[in-house]
Scaffold this motif. Structure first.
Motif, mmCIF file in Angstrom:
data_model
loop_
_atom_site.group_PDB
_atom_site.id
_atom_site.type_symbol
_atom_site.label_atom_id
_atom_site.label_comp_id
_atom_site.label_asym_id
_atom_site.label_seq_id
_atom_site.Cartn_x
_atom_site.Cartn_y
_atom_site.Cartn_z
ATOM 1 N N PRO A 149 -18.982 -25.249 -8.811
ATOM 2 C CA PRO A 149 -19.747 -26.489 -8.682
ATOM 3 C C PRO A 149 -18.865 -27.702 -8.368
ATOM 4 N N VAL A 150 -19.376 -28.532 -7.494
ATOM 5 C CA VAL A 150 -18.646 -29.735 -7.098
ATOM 6 C C VAL A 150 -18.711 -30.747 -8.240
ATOM 7 N N ARG A 151 -17.553 -31.215 -8.661
ATOM 8 C CA ARG A 151 -17.545 -32.196 -9.737
ATOM 9 C C ARG A 151 -17.588 -33.603 -9.202
ATOM 10 N N SER A 152 -16.795 -33.857 -8.212
ATOM 11 C CA SER A 152 -16.863 -35.205 -7.651
ATOM 12 C C SER A 152 -16.343 -35.177 -6.227
ATOM 13 N N PHE A 153 -16.733 -36.181 -5.470
ATOM 14 C CA PHE A 153 -16.219 -36.302 -4.113
ATOM 15 C C PHE A 153 -16.054 -37.771 -3.806
ATOM 16 N N GLN A 154 -15.114 -38.058 -2.946
ATOM 17 C CA GLN A 154 -14.841 -39.444 -2.615
ATOM 18 C C GLN A 154 -14.348 -39.555 -1.188
ATOM 19 N N TRP A 155 -14.790 -40.611 -0.531
ATOM 20 C CA TRP A 155 -14.374 -40.838 0.850
ATOM 21 C C TRP A 155 -13.022 -41.528 0.869
ATOM 22 N N ASP A 156 -12.265 -41.183 1.873
ATOM 23 C CA ASP A 156 -11.054 -41.923 2.162
ATOM 24 C C ASP A 156 -11.470 -43.336 2.555
ATOM 25 N N PRO A 157 -10.830 -44.357 1.984
ATOM 26 C CA PRO A 157 -11.266 -45.719 2.310
ATOM 27 C C PRO A 157 -10.934 -46.142 3.733
ATOM 28 N N GLN A 158 -10.116 -45.381 4.423
ATOM 29 C CA GLN A 158 -9.693 -45.840 5.743
ATOM 30 C C GLN A 158 -10.244 -45.013 6.894
ATOM 31 N N GLN A 159 -10.578 -43.803 6.645
ATOM 32 C CA GLN A 159 -11.050 -42.972 7.754
ATOM 33 C C GLN A 159 -12.135 -42.030 7.242
ATOM 34 N N PRO A 160 -12.932 -41.488 8.164
ATOM 35 C CA PRO A 160 -13.970 -40.568 7.696
ATOM 36 C C PRO A 160 -13.373 -39.259 7.224
ATOM 37 N N ARG A 161 -12.967 -39.265 5.979
ATOM 38 C CA ARG A 161 -12.374 -38.065 5.395
ATOM 39 C C ARG A 161 -12.875 -37.993 3.967
ATOM 40 N N LEU A 162 -13.315 -36.835 3.590
ATOM 41 C CA LEU A 162 -13.923 -36.680 2.276
ATOM 42 C C LEU A 162 -13.059 -35.751 1.435
ATOM 43 N N ALA A 163 -12.797 -36.197 0.206
ATOM 44 C CA ALA A 163 -12.067 -35.339 -0.719
ATOM 45 C C ALA A 163 -13.042 -34.840 -1.772
ATOM 46 N N ILE A 164 -12.943 -33.559 -2.064
ATOM 47 C CA ILE A 164 -13.878 -32.942 -2.999
ATOM 48 C C ILE A 164 -13.062 -32.220 -4.052
ATOM 49 N N CYS A 165 -13.511 -32.261 -5.291
ATOM 50 C CA CYS A 165 -12.882 -31.373 -6.263
ATOM 51 C C CYS A 165 -13.950 -30.671 -7.081
ATOM 52 N N THR A 166 -13.613 -29.484 -7.493
ATOM 53 C CA THR A 166 -14.578 -28.653 -8.186
ATOM 54 C C THR A 166 -14.103 -28.305 -9.589
ATOM 55 N N GLY A 167 -13.077 -28.977 -10.051
ATOM 56 C CA GLY A 167 -12.574 -28.657 -11.380
ATOM 57 C C GLY A 167 -11.562 -27.547 -11.370
ATOM 58 N N GLY A 168 -11.281 -27.001 -10.191
ATOM 59 C CA GLY A 168 -10.238 -25.985 -10.098
ATOM 60 C C GLY A 168 -8.920 -26.662 -9.751
ATOM 61 N N SER A 169 -7.979 -25.859 -9.393
ATOM 62 C CA SER A 169 -6.668 -26.427 -9.101
ATOM 63 C C SER A 169 -6.517 -26.736 -7.620
ATOM 64 N N LYS A 170 -7.635 -26.967 -6.981
ATOM 65 C CA LYS A 170 -7.562 -27.225 -5.550
ATOM 66 C C LYS A 170 -8.269 -28.524 -5.205
ATOM 67 N N SER B 208 -8.595 -26.421 2.295
ATOM 68 C CA SER B 208 -8.519 -26.299 0.856
ATOM 69 C C SER B 208 -7.038 -26.318 0.501
ATOM 70 N N VAL B 209 -6.685 -27.204 -0.399
ATOM 71 C CA VAL B 209 -5.273 -27.392 -0.717
ATOM 72 C C VAL B 209 -5.033 -27.053 -2.173
ATOM 73 N N GLN B 210 -4.090 -26.201 -2.386
ATOM 74 C CA GLN B 210 -3.715 -25.838 -3.744
ATOM 75 C C GLN B 210 -2.811 -26.934 -4.292
ATOM 76 N N VAL B 211 -3.183 -27.499 -5.441
ATOM 77 C CA VAL B 211 -2.323 -28.505 -6.053
ATOM 78 C C VAL B 211 -1.256 -27.768 -6.844
ATOM 79 N N PRO B 212 -0.019 -27.972 -6.498
ATOM 80 C CA PRO B 212 1.018 -27.156 -7.125
ATOM 81 C C PRO B 212 1.248 -27.545 -8.576
ATOM 82 N N GLY B 213 1.652 -26.588 -9.346
ATOM 83 C CA GLY B 213 2.101 -26.843 -10.707
ATOM 84 C C GLY B 213 0.999 -27.073 -11.712
#
Lengths: 592, 443
Positions: free
Chosen positions: B375-396, B407-412
């Motif tokens: 499930p999507v927890r939150s999403f937010q637009w990049d303030p400068q360009q049409p780019r959306l960041a989404i997180c689902t509570g996982g490590s990505k 999909s980007v794995q957040v390291p560590g």
């Protein structure tokens, strides 16, 4: 008569046969009529009487039967069988002619009857089959009727059930509606109640809040405080101002200013949009007018239902539109004109398009024989013209290309051309050089070989001389030992064949050629040859002579070609060089 | 994409400064301010208790740290580290604290929403605003920072007060025709105030700055109503998400509905691109299996990689059956946000929790659907360009742009999940100026 015979057969009793019997009864002899009557029990009455009567025609009652027949015939309208009596007293004579005539007529009648009967029979058959058919049809239809009746009953039943269901559903729907209504009422009442409760609670809550407020806030809570190291300046750098009526007014002013700015901004945007739209409308209008103006003449002439007047309006409008100032007029004045004229033109356009549509459909209906359609001749002429033009254009292009090339050629520097030429030459030169060196090498080889050839020839000459000498001596000896060497000779031949072995066949073909063309090989193999010759010495002169040459050659081949270190095909090729230069050249070419 | 090392964090408190130069984060009762570029610690402040809320002032000069339990607010200056300010709400308690847009006033809401205290950092003056309403979104400032609208509740009626922020003078005060006002929001141009009613009733009211009612909109009755509201950055559209799973777009001229976006569970239109997150199970190298398995690999979320696949239509999205007899059912449009250029609208339908719908606002139609594995927890637009960041509570972290999505794995992250726990709360904060994202995980 065959027919008749079958009829009289007592075994036959079918009704149809009876009928035929009855019809042919006039032909029957009186003797047979009796039996026939026995057979036929249900013949029509008149005929029954007739046959009954004739049955009594015997020798005795000829007269009566004749008179009876006469009577009968006259009643049927035939002429009397008796001659016309001249006197009443005289006994009437049987007129044979009349009888024959009557008989003939009766026969004709009979034939006719037969024909009619046949017709009737066939008709009867037909009718019978028709009847059968109709009966089967009837049965089928009856069945169908039955099934459809059953179906109808089923459908009626279903209809009834559905109606019942429908009624139930209606009832349910009504119930549901009622339920919904009720629930809505409940919701509404709940909502009001909830709101009421909420309000009550809120009031209480408010009271509590108020109380809390008084308790917490009004008591000078020492804790409620702000400690700050030093007050910082305002973000805008200004000093805070006192609150007065003036500030209030200023705030109001500012608010309205903001609002006004917003509205102005929006108005500007809307104006811009409006202007754009107006422009589009004007353009549309202009285009419409330009589109419709060529059509103007025709409708005028035709004076079609009032379009002429509208078009004159259009013209006026067009005149008006040319004034650019119109555009800047405020909406109210322009709007109506613009929209009206657009509407008018739109109508015209629409009618025009419809007219066109109609024309098109008419054309489609009439076929392509109108003057609107381009005639075939015109078409062909046009295509010819176009083809000619294409040809001309092509030629033009060609000449232009040539000119261009020429220009290019002249424009090119001498340096570059020479360089280019050099380029080509260099390449060729290199290739030639390669070939040259190759040729040189080959030449060297040839020279070497020629030298060896000459040496070999010299040696061969010497050897031949020696051989001749030896032979002479050998022949001399043979002459001396002619008788003693017979068995040895046969042995020798056997030995020879075993020796020549597999290469025998080859040697036969090679035999003729190497002898004359391969003196060089002899040079290498000369010692072996001599040894061989010494071995085969004891053979008889005729056969051994042959053997000698053969063995010599074979020996030469096997010896000289093997260990000499030359590769056989190469050597063969080189060896052939003098005699067949063309072949060699080919071979060289292939090698290159 | 580059990642910094992992910073310690408590209470998910981490914020970029509005000018994008600094990053403030909290560890227990310490506030750490870092430079965004170098990530070096610039300042370290120590508060009196565990910090529960931080907020940058609009000019990025001050940070307030609220300690609700103690009824305390501490303010720190970035320019003068020795400068300090402490506000004690005493027995009245504290439930919320925020900056005014000028960055020189702090608005503290007391417990039970008894009042709002406006503390000034410039003068000794203190203002009180009584009767603030406890609701979803009761305070809103215009984007230019001139005006503040506040929802109030007196005598069982809803009111809206408009204040001038420069001197906290009441400009307008009007009652709203709502049963139980749930939220207010200024249009970005600051001239229109959207007011919406509680979820029991579908009602949006639009007020002018001077308190005139511009329009009222009601889509239906007798059903759960509005769940979320968002203005387009151009102030041209107001998107209203409701419990019936639709987003209705109102225009700014007539304030009527232009279109409604349904959120069907199956997507059949072949023009719509459906990105589906697919798990890439890592290859097990038998020889290199360590015993005991390392911590990082123990967390199930940390080890699996994922990528997006373009699903071929028709696509059936995973839907959730809402529990009918509970309050706050998981249905309807729970979140929606316009891209900064107003070209796109991203929405989440709460009964299709794994999906994000992205709508093309120019063509007013669905553009892309992203279906996540969780499930999507939150999403937010990049303030400068049409780019959306989404997180689902996982490590990505998932990024979408019109060009595609990754999909980007957040390291560590795995190492920072003690006991192999999941990253229960993940939040996104976007750097306004650099367009970089910080994905924060809390434990």
């Amino acid at each position: 008569m065959g027919d008749w015979m079958t009829v009289t057969d007592p075994g036959l009793s079918s009704e149809s046969k009876n009928i035929s019997q009855n019809t042919s009864e006039t032909k029957m002899s009186p003797s047979s009529l009796y039996s026939q009557q026995v057979l036929c029990s249900s013949i029509p009455l008149s005929k029954n009487v007739h046959s009954f009567f004739s049955a009594f025609c015997t020798e005795q009652n000829i007269e009566q039967s004749i008179s009876y027949l006469d009577q009968e015939l006259t009643t049927f309208g035939f002429p009397s069988l008796y001659e016309e009596s001249k006197g009443k007293e005289t006994k009437r004579e049987l007129n044979i002619v009349a009888v024959l005539n009557c008989m003939n007529e009766l026969l004709i009648l009979q034939r006719k009857n037969l024909l009619a009967q046949e017709n009737v029979e066939t008709q009867n058959l037909k009718l019978g089959s028709d009847m059968d058919h109709l009966q089967s049809c009837y049965a089928k239809l009856k069945e169908q009727l039955e099934t459809s009746r059953r179906e109808m009953i089923g459908l009626q039943e279903r209809d009834r059930q559905l109606q019942c269901k429908n009624r139930n559903l209606h009832q349910l729907l009504k119930n549901e509606k009622d339920e919904v209504q009720k629930l809505q009422n409940i919701i509404a009442s709940r909502a009001t109640q909830y709101n009421h409760d909420m309000k009550r609670k809120e009031r209480e809550y408010n009271k509590l809040k108020e109380r809390l407020h008084q308790l917490v806030m009004n008591k000078k809570d020492k804790k409620i405080a702000m400690e700050v190291l030093n007050y910082v300046g305002r973000a805008d750098g200004k000093r805070g101002s006192w609150r007065t009526g003036k500030t209030e007014a200023r705030n109001e002013d500012e608010m309205y200013k903001i609002l006004l700015n917003d509205y102005e901004y929006r108005q500007k945007q809307i104006l811009m949009e409006n202007a754009e739209l107006k422009k589009v409308l004007q353009q549309m209008k202009k285009e419409m007018i330009s589109l419709l103006s060529p059509q103007k003449q025709k409708p005028r002439e035709r004076a079609d239902d009032g379009t002429g007047t509208v078009l004159s309006d259009v013209e006026e409008d067009a005149g008006e539109l040319n004034r650019e100032s119109m555009w800047d007029l405020s909406c109210e004045t322009v709007r109506e004109q613009l929209t009206n004229s657009i509407r008018k033109q739109w109508r015209i356009l629409k009618s025009h398009v419809e007219k066109l549509d109609n024309q098109v459909s008419k054309v489609h209906l009439e076929g392509f024989n109108d003057e609107d359609v381009i005639s075939r001749q015109d078409h062909e002429q046009e295509t010819e013209k176009l083809e000619l033009e294409i040809q001309q254009c092509k030629e033009m292009i060609k000449t232009q290309q040539q000119l261009l090339q020429q220009q290019l050629a002249t424009a090119c520097d001498d340096d570059t051309t020479s360089l280019l030429r050099d380029c080509y030459l260099l390449e060729e030169k290199e290739r030639l050089k390669e070939e040259w060196s190759l040729f040189k090498e080959q030449k060297k080889n040839f020279e070497k070989e020629r030298r060896s050839f000459t040496e070999a020839a010299i040696r061969l000459g010497l050897e031949r001389k020696a051989f001749e000498e030896e032979r002479a001596s050998w022949l001399k000896q043979q002459f001396l030992n002619m008788t003693t060497f017979d068995h040895q000779n046969s042995e020798n031949v056997k030995l020879f064949s075993a020796f020549s072995g597999s290469s025998d066949r080859d040697n036969l073909t090679v035999h003729s050629r190497p002898q004359q063309k391969k003196p060089h090989s002899v040079s290498n193999g000369s010692p072996a040859c001599t040894s061989k010759l010494t071995k085969s010495l004891p053979a008889s002169p005729s056969t051994s002579d042959f053997c000698q040459t053969r063995s010599c050659v074979s020996e030469h081949r096997s010896r000289a070609w093997g260990p000499a270190g030359w590769q056989a095909p190469q050597k063969a090729g080189v060896g052939l060089l003098h005699t067949w230069p063309a072949v060699v050249r080919d071979w060289c070419g292939a090698k290159c | 994409m580059n990642f910094s090392e992992v910073f310690k964090l408590s209470g998910l408190l981490c914020k970029f400064s509005p000018d994008g130069k600094y990053l403030a984060s909290c560890v227990q009762y310490r506030l750490v301010v870092r430079d965004v570029n170098t990530l070096q610690i610039l300042q370290l402040y120590t508060c009196l208790d565990q910090i529960q809320h931080i907020e940058w002032s609009a000019d990025s000069l001050f940070i307030l740290c609220a300690m609700y339990k103690r009824g305390l607010v501490q303010v720190w200056s970035l320019e003068q580290p020795e400068w300090h300010c402490r506000i004690d709400e005493g027995s009245a308690g504290l439930v919320a604290s925020c900056w005014s847009p000028d960055g020189r006033h702090i608005l503290n809401t007391t417990e039970f929403h008894l009042r709002i205290t406006v503390w000034s950092l410039c003068t000794k003056s203190v203002s009180y605003i009584k009767y603030p309403k406890a609701c979803q979104q009761g305070i809103t400032f215009t984007r230019d920072g001139r005006y503040m609208a506040l929802a109030e509740r007196r005598d069982c009626k809803d009111y809206v007060s408009v204040f001038v922020c420069s001197d906290w003078q009441l400009l307008r005060h009007f009652d709203t025709d709502t049963q139980d006002l749930a939220g207010i929001e200024w249009a970005p141009n600051g001239c229109v105030l959207a007011v919406w009613d509680t979820c029991l009733e579908y009602k949006v009211l639009l007020y002018s700055l001077d308190g005139r009612l511009l329009s009222a909109y009601c889509a239906y009755e007798w059903s759960l109503g509005i769940k979320s509201v968002a203005w387009s950055p151009s102030s041209q559209f107001l998107a209203v998400g409701s419990y019936d799973g639709k987003v209705r777009i109102l225009n700014h001229v007539t304030w009527k509905m232009i279109t409604d976006f349904e959120h069907p569970a199956t997507i059949t239109n072949p023009k719509i691109v459906v990105y589906k997150e697919a798990e890439k199970s890592p290859r097990l190298a038998l020889g290199s299996l360590a015993f005991p398995p390392p911590r990082a690999a123990a967390g199930p979320l940390a080890s699996t990689e994922s990528k997006y696949e373009i699903a071929s239509v028709p696509v059936a999205l995973q839907t959730l059956k809402p529990v009918a007899d509970r309050a706050n059912p998981k249905i309807g449009i729970g979140a929606l946000a316009f891209s900064p250029d107003s070209y796109f609208l991203a929405t989440r339908n709460d009964n299709v929790p794994n999906a994000i719908w992205i709508w093309d606002i120019q063509k007013l139609r669905l553009f892309v659907v992203l279906e996540q594995l969780s499930p999507v927890r939150s999403f937010q637009w990049d303030p400068q360009q049409p780019r959306l960041a989404i997180c689902t509570g996982g490590s990505k972290v998932y990024l979408w742009s019109p060009a595609g999505c990754v999909s980007v794995q957040v390291p560590g992250e795995g190492e920072h999940c003690p006991l192999g726990g999941t990253l229960a709360n993940e939040r996104l904060s976007a750097d306004t100026h650099h367009g970089s994202f910080g994905a924060l995980s809390g434990t």
